[in-house]
Design an enzyme around this catalytic site. Structure first.
Site, short mmCIF file in Angstrom:
data_model
loop_
_atom_site.label_atom_id
_atom_site.label_comp_id
_atom_site.label_asym_id
_atom_site.label_seq_id
_atom_site.Cartn_x
_atom_site.Cartn_y
_atom_site.Cartn_z
N CYS A 2 84.21 77.33 35.71
CA CYS A 2 85.09 77.09 34.59
C CYS A 2 85.08 78.26 33.63
O CYS A 2 84.39 79.25 33.84
CB CYS A 2 84.66 75.82 33.85
SG CYS A 2 84.47 74.37 34.91
N LEU A 51 87.72 74.30 36.68
CA LEU A 51 87.98 74.42 38.10
C LEU A 51 87.14 73.34 38.76
O LEU A 51 85.92 73.41 38.76
CB LEU A 51 87.59 75.80 38.63
CG LEU A 51 87.77 76.04 40.14
CD1 LEU A 51 89.24 75.94 40.53
CD2 LEU A 51 87.20 77.40 40.53
N GLY A 76 79.66 76.73 35.48
CA GLY A 76 78.68 76.96 36.53
C GLY A 76 78.41 75.74 37.37
O GLY A 76 79.22 74.81 37.43
#
Length: 629
Positions: A2, A51, A76
């Site tokens: 992200c 994401l 992460g």
């Protein structure tokens, strides 16, 4: 994977405009196309671009803790989140999602900053505690995930996953730091202790900062370090078994995802090791992606294809050529700061290729730093043996004199290129290794800079912090110190920056299984003879993988991900080399001697010397400054 951004006021509880945080996050849209969110409260604002990799629908951010007392934005993956979840649940924690973000919140509420050593993963996050009114900014052990910060004139601290998030805030001054230019010309990147803009900082790997509303921003605190001061005991066979176990742990832990994944495959030892262990752990064919070059001497695709056939992977490949130079402006936009590792170009292309098929890719980065796989480390190990035999009072005049007389022979066979070795032996081990890693020496930079820039630079030299890092390393030997410096300086500044920016540019999550901290710590404890044996680096790792990989993959000369930029700048891109001296932005800065730049370009094009790395540095500096100023 992200992107995160935010604003925190250190001088009271000033309101934060959500639109400003949104603008910072919008600059990071490529890092998170699957979701976005902004949360504000008096004195603080957190923003996130997502994401989705794990718990695809259930972990939107910013995320509140189960009791609403803490808020998180996180970039992460935490690979041991299931084990931590079970431990925390047994102690009374409640969970509403199936992802790793909520585990960080619960871990903070249970252990405070002591939660950080319990996290196995790659991460950069911001966690606001509403009761304590503190903001924790934290970065993973090795710096896989980035975090930029800046303190503005009104006392606000702004932060983001990339510099472009900070650039979206109107309060950030865009003033170039000349010392960062010195760093960049030396190393080919701006290392983590510096930033191209004055006032901007990077949270160092393995560090955190705990901000308060009523106090000046504190210095960062180191929460992890790697030590080379201890040594593992045991036979080669026993240590090899232990190493293989750690390699498997690193690979299998990074294969968990709710989306498709693949591996980058160059055909070298590290990527081939990752593919071999993925194939061993997977019931389905592993997907692999490779990049080749239009210069046959630098093309490794035949080795990649050999490994792909051996493990029956679903293999995808493409070729990079001189036409891909057209990406130079796009590359400058990806990195924000000037970045001259030319392998960024093929790395971006392999990320682009992988994203056509998957959302997560495993890379082989980290083993060279951990197990002494770089040629320069092996050379340094030998040089340290020579230094141990001769006192400095004898070495300096002997090797310094020989080095000054020996001609520079860039295109001669390697055994004849002794000038660098002689000059290195005349210096201390730390000074010699800094010279081996540098793109340009102190003497070369002095000849390039204008008198005005020399005044701006003053007494600072880019090698100084690097040499200090080596000298203060928790280490026993020169090889230890070189590896420590590579792990703490080169790895986050160059390798991990390259992979993060190029993968995130196409919304691809890149994972580094060979950077599992348990593996790194084990490698740092290996006896030197298990890392370097004769002229062979990564000795024990290669021996451990002989059951899975052929010798012509394990023991062929190391090539690395080398881009044929030297050939391109001498051929189809010669005009670009000549334009360096008159680059529009560089010329306006007045930092360089234009005549010296023209001489460098012409001698490279004529084949008299290889100045490709320097020329590429200058091209990327010019393009980056054009976007920053």
């Amino acid at each position: 994977m992200c992107g995160i951004a935010g604003i925190f006021h250190t001088e009271g509880l000033k309101p934060v405009d959500p639109a400003r945080v949104t603008a910072m996050c919008d600059a990071l849209a490529h890092r998170g196309p699957d979701g976005e969110g902004v949360w504000t409260a008096p004195g603080v604002g957190l923003g996130h671009r997502r994401l989705a990799i794990i718990d695809l629908a259930g972990s939107p951010q910013p995320m509140a803790s189960s009791d609403g007392a803490a808020m998180l934005v996180f970039n992460g993956e935490i690979y041991n989140f299931r084990e931590l979840r079970r431990e925390l649940a047994a102690q009374g924690a409640r969970f509403r999602t199936d992802g790793d973000s909520e585990v960080i919140l619960a871990a903070w509420q249970r252990w405070g900053v002591d939660c950080l050593p319990r996290l196995n993963g790659m991460f950069a996050f911001a966690l606001y505690d509403l009761r304590a009114r503190t903001l924790l900014l934290a970065r993973d052990r090795l710096g896989v995930k980035p975090l930029f910060t800046a303190t503005l004139s009104d006392g606000a601290v702004i932060f983001g996953s990339e510099l472009k998030a900070l650039l979206a805030h109107p309060g950030l001054r865009r003033e170039i730091d000349p010392l960062a230019v010195e760093d960049y010309l030396t190393w080919g990147y701006v290392p983590d202790h510096a930033a191209i803009l004055k006032g901007v900082e990077k949270l160092p790997a393995g560090h955190y900062r705990l901000l308060r509303h009523d106090a000046a921003p504190p210095a960062s605190v180191q929460w992890w370090d790697v030590s080379f001061a201890e040594r593992e005991r045991g036979s080669e066979a026993d240590l090899g078994v232990h190493l293989l176990h750690r390699l498997r742990e690193g690979v299998t832990s990074r294969m968990e995802a709710d989306v498709p994944l693949c591996a980058f495959l160059s055909g070298g030892v590290d990527s081939s090791t990752v593919v071999a262990l993925m194939a061993e752990a997977s019931t389905a064919p592993v997907k692999t992606c490779s990049i080749g070059f239009d210069v046959a001497a630098l093309d490794e695709t035949s080795y990649a294809e050999k490994v792909a056939r051996r493990f029956h992977t679903e293999h995808h490949a493409r070729t990079v050529g001189a036409d891909d130079y057209a990406l130079v402006d796009r590359l400058a936009g990806m990195f924000d700061e000037p970045f001259a590792d030319a392998s960024a170009l093929p790395t971006f292309r392999v990320c682009e290729l992988a994203r056509q098929h998957v959302t997560v890719a495993l890379s082989g980065d980290g083993a060279d730093e951990a197990f002494a796989g770089y040629r320069r480390q092996v050379f340094h190990h030998r040089e340290e043996q020579v230094r141990g035999l001769l006192p400095a009072a004898l070495r300096q005049p002997l090797f310094g004199g020989l080095g000054a007389l020996y001609p520079r022979m860039d295109f001669a066979p390697r055994p004849l290129r002794a000038k660098a070795t002689l000059l290195s032996l005349a210096r201390s081990g730390e000074e010699g290794y800094a010279r081996a890693l540098a793109v340009t020496s102190e003497e070369q930079r002095a000849a390039l800079y204008s008198s005005d820039f020399l005044r701006l630079r003053g007494d600072y030299r880019a090698e100084q912090p690097f040499i200090a890092l080596m000298r203060n390393a928790p280490a026993r030997s020169g090889l230890d110190r070189a590896q420590y410096a590579d792990l703490k300086f080169y790895l986050p500044g160059d390798i991990l920056t390259k992979v993060d920016r190029t993968s995130m540019a196409v919304s691809l999550e890149a994972r580094e299984p060979l950077l599992d901290h348990r593996l790194i710590e084990f490698g740092a404890r290996l006896p030197e003879r298990m890392r370097v044996r004769g002229a062979t680096g990564k000795y024990l790792m290669k021996q451990a993988m002989r059951r899975s990989l052929p010798d012509d993959v394990l023991f062929r000369p190391k090539m690395g991900f080398v881009t044929p930029i030297a050939q391109w700048l001498r051929g189809p891109l010669a005009a670009e080399a000549r334009a360096v001296a008159d680059g529009a932005v560089l010329a306006r800065t007045g930092w360089f001697d234009a005549a010296a730049l023209r001489t460098i370009a012409e001698s490279h094009i004529a084949g008299v010397a290889d100045h490709s790395r320097l020329l590429w540095q200058l091209v990327m500096l010019d393009r980056s400054l054009a976007k920053l100023l």
